[in-house]
Design a protein around this motif. Sequence first.
Motif, short mmCIF file in Angstrom:
data_model
loop_
_atom_site.label_atom_id
_atom_site.label_comp_id
_atom_site.label_asym_id
_atom_site.label_seq_id
_atom_site.Cartn_x
_atom_site.Cartn_y
_atom_site.Cartn_z
N ARG A 102 -9.15 3.52 5.98
CA ARG A 102 -8.99 4.46 7.10
C ARG A 102 -8.62 3.76 8.41
O ARG A 102 -9.07 4.16 9.46
CB ARG A 102 -10.23 5.33 7.23
N ARG A 103 -7.82 2.72 8.30
CA ARG A 103 -7.28 2.11 9.53
C ARG A 103 -5.78 1.91 9.41
O ARG A 103 -5.21 1.03 10.06
CB ARG A 103 -8.02 0.82 9.85
N GLY A 104 -5.16 2.73 8.52
CA GLY A 104 -3.70 2.77 8.48
C GLY A 104 -3.04 1.76 7.56
O GLY A 104 -1.81 1.71 7.51
N TYR A 153 -3.58 13.38 1.09
CA TYR A 153 -3.20 12.23 1.94
C TYR A 153 -1.69 12.03 1.90
O TYR A 153 -1.02 11.91 2.93
CB TYR A 153 -3.96 11.01 1.45
N PHE A 182 -13.34 6.10 -6.80
CA PHE A 182 -13.30 7.17 -7.79
C PHE A 182 -14.64 7.29 -8.51
O PHE A 182 -15.14 8.38 -8.76
CB PHE A 182 -12.16 6.91 -8.79
N GLY A 233 -2.96 1.70 4.21
CA GLY A 233 -2.25 2.40 3.14
C GLY A 233 -0.94 2.97 3.66
O GLY A 233 0.12 2.80 3.05
N ALA A 234 -0.99 3.62 4.82
CA ALA A 234 0.22 4.21 5.40
C ALA A 234 1.24 3.13 5.73
O ALA A 234 2.45 3.31 5.50
CB ALA A 234 -0.14 5.01 6.66
N ASN A 247 -5.80 11.19 -2.22
CA ASN A 247 -4.60 11.18 -3.05
C ASN A 247 -3.63 12.26 -2.55
O ASN A 247 -3.07 12.12 -1.48
CB ASN A 247 -4.97 11.30 -4.52
N VAL A 269 -0.79 1.96 -5.29
CA VAL A 269 -1.16 1.51 -3.94
C VAL A 269 -2.68 1.50 -3.95
O VAL A 269 -3.31 2.47 -4.34
CB VAL A 269 -0.56 2.40 -2.82
N ARG A 308 0.29 14.43 3.89
CA ARG A 308 0.33 14.07 5.33
C ARG A 308 1.39 13.02 5.60
O ARG A 308 1.91 12.92 6.70
CB ARG A 308 -1.04 13.56 5.77
N LEU A 337 -6.47 -0.26 -2.21
CA LEU A 337 -7.05 -0.89 -1.04
C LEU A 337 -8.53 -1.14 -1.26
O LEU A 337 -9.22 -0.33 -1.89
CB LEU A 337 -6.82 0.08 0.12
C1 LIG Z 1 -4.93 5.73 -1.00
C2 LIG Z 1 -5.35 4.53 -0.14
C3 LIG Z 1 -4.41 3.36 -0.40
C4 LIG Z 1 -5.27 4.93 1.36
O1 LIG Z 1 -5.58 3.80 2.13
P1 LIG Z 1 -6.08 3.81 3.67
O2 LIG Z 1 -5.56 2.56 4.28
O3 LIG Z 1 -7.54 4.08 3.74
O4 LIG Z 1 -5.34 5.07 4.29
P2 LIG Z 1 -4.86 5.29 5.79
O5 LIG Z 1 -5.74 4.51 6.73
O6 LIG Z 1 -3.39 5.08 5.85
O7 LIG Z 1 -5.11 6.84 5.95
C5 LIG Z 1 -6.41 7.33 6.01
C6 LIG Z 1 -6.40 8.74 5.48
O8 LIG Z 1 -6.50 8.70 4.05
C7 LIG Z 1 -7.42 9.70 3.61
N1 LIG Z 1 -8.62 9.00 3.14
C8 LIG Z 1 -8.75 7.66 2.98
N2 LIG Z 1 -9.97 7.37 2.48
C9 LIG Z 1 -10.60 8.53 2.33
C10 LIG Z 1 -11.90 8.89 1.86
N3 LIG Z 1 -12.78 7.98 1.43
N4 LIG Z 1 -12.23 10.19 1.85
C11 LIG Z 1 -11.37 11.13 2.26
N5 LIG Z 1 -10.13 10.85 2.72
C12 LIG Z 1 -9.75 9.58 2.76
C13 LIG Z 1 -7.72 10.53 4.85
O9 LIG Z 1 -6.70 11.50 4.92
C14 LIG Z 1 -7.59 9.50 5.94
O10 LIG Z 1 -7.33 10.05 7.19
P3 LIG Z 1 -8.55 10.17 8.24
O11 LIG Z 1 -9.22 8.82 8.26
O12 LIG Z 1 -7.84 10.54 9.51
O13 LIG Z 1 -9.43 11.23 7.69
C15 LIG Z 1 -6.80 4.14 -0.43
O14 LIG Z 1 -7.63 5.23 -0.18
C16 LIG Z 1 -7.06 3.66 -1.86
O15 LIG Z 1 -6.81 2.52 -2.22
N6 LIG Z 1 -7.64 4.53 -2.71
C17 LIG Z 1 -8.01 4.16 -4.05
C18 LIG Z 1 -6.83 3.88 -4.91
C19 LIG Z 1 -5.92 5.04 -4.97
O16 LIG Z 1 -6.31 6.19 -4.86
N7 LIG Z 1 -4.68 4.74 -5.18
C20 LIG Z 1 -3.70 5.72 -5.36
C21 LIG Z 1 -3.73 6.18 -6.79
S1 LIG Z 1 -2.46 7.36 -7.07
#
Ligand SMILES: CC(C)(COP(=O)(O)OP(=O)(O)OC[C@H]1O[C@@H](n2cnc3c(N)ncnc32)[C@H](O)[C@@H]1OP(=O)(O)O)[C@@H](O)C(=O)NCCC(=O)NCCS
Length: 166
Positions: A87-89, A124, A25, A91-92, A121, A79, A127, A81
């Motif tokens: 971006r390796r699944g 995502y 952020f 979070g999902a 957020n 949630v 999706r 990370l």
């Molecule tokens: C939200 C979060 C847990 C997702 O974790 P993740 O393991 O990277 O997500 P996934 O691998 O399941 O999914 C990846 C998708 O997330 C989105 N995404 C993740 N990181 C991103 C980034 N830096 N920029 C844009 N999209 C992003 C995209 O849609 C991505 O898909 P793509 O790689 O095909 O483009 C992680 O980004 C995070 O911790 N963010 C900061 C904390 C946060 O936002 N928490 C939620 C507060 S409400």
Amino acid sequence: MMIRVARDGDVGAMRAIEVAADRMFQDVGMDFGPAGEPPSAETLLKYVRDGRAWVADVEGPVAYLVVDWVDGNVHIEQVSLNPAYGRRGLGAALIETAAAWAREHGSTALTLTTFVEVAWNAPYYERLGFRLLADDELTPDLRKVRNHEATLGLDRWLRAAMRRDL
Ligand SMILES: CC(C)(COP(=O)(O)OP(=O)(O)OC[C@H]1O[C@@H](n2cnc3c(N)ncnc32)[C@H](O)[C@@H]1OP(=O)(O)O)[C@@H](O)C(=O)NCCC(=O)NCCS
């Protein structure tokens, strides 16, 4: 990588994950000030001891998820990370674990609150099957969560609640 229930000894790592996640952020100019501090060890321990906390473990925790009950539904309180493992699944996978746990415990929906315009957020979560709730769809305690966030200053950026029916 495995998703597993969090243990007492994970709490320090969970706090470090939160600090690392916050940098995503900060990189887009969103600084939460004191509201961005990680939850206290005591707060996290309560989730762990209630069995409402999970971690993604890659030679140690790199992501975590904690849930509350809000208006009879399982609510993803956080949630987070370490972006080095993004971006390796992971979070999902954590969110699907929460969905399975919610179903097992009789919850008919998952809810959360999030930033509408941040790529990782609301877009995502859409999706992953969540939809944005309009203000008049908020159930009473979900509204309280939103009001509390507003008092923390988080509504400087557009925020909303989301729901995924299970
Ligand atoms: C939200 C979060 C847990 C997702 O974790 P993740 O393991 O990277 O997500 P996934 O691998 O399941 O999914 C990846 C998708 O997330 C989105 N995404 C993740 N990181 C991103 C980034 N830096 N920029 C844009 N999209 C992003 C995209 O849609 C991505 O898909 P793509 O790689 O095909 O483009 C992680 O980004 C995070 O911790 N963010 C900061 C904390 C946060 O936002 N928490 C939620 C507060 S409400």
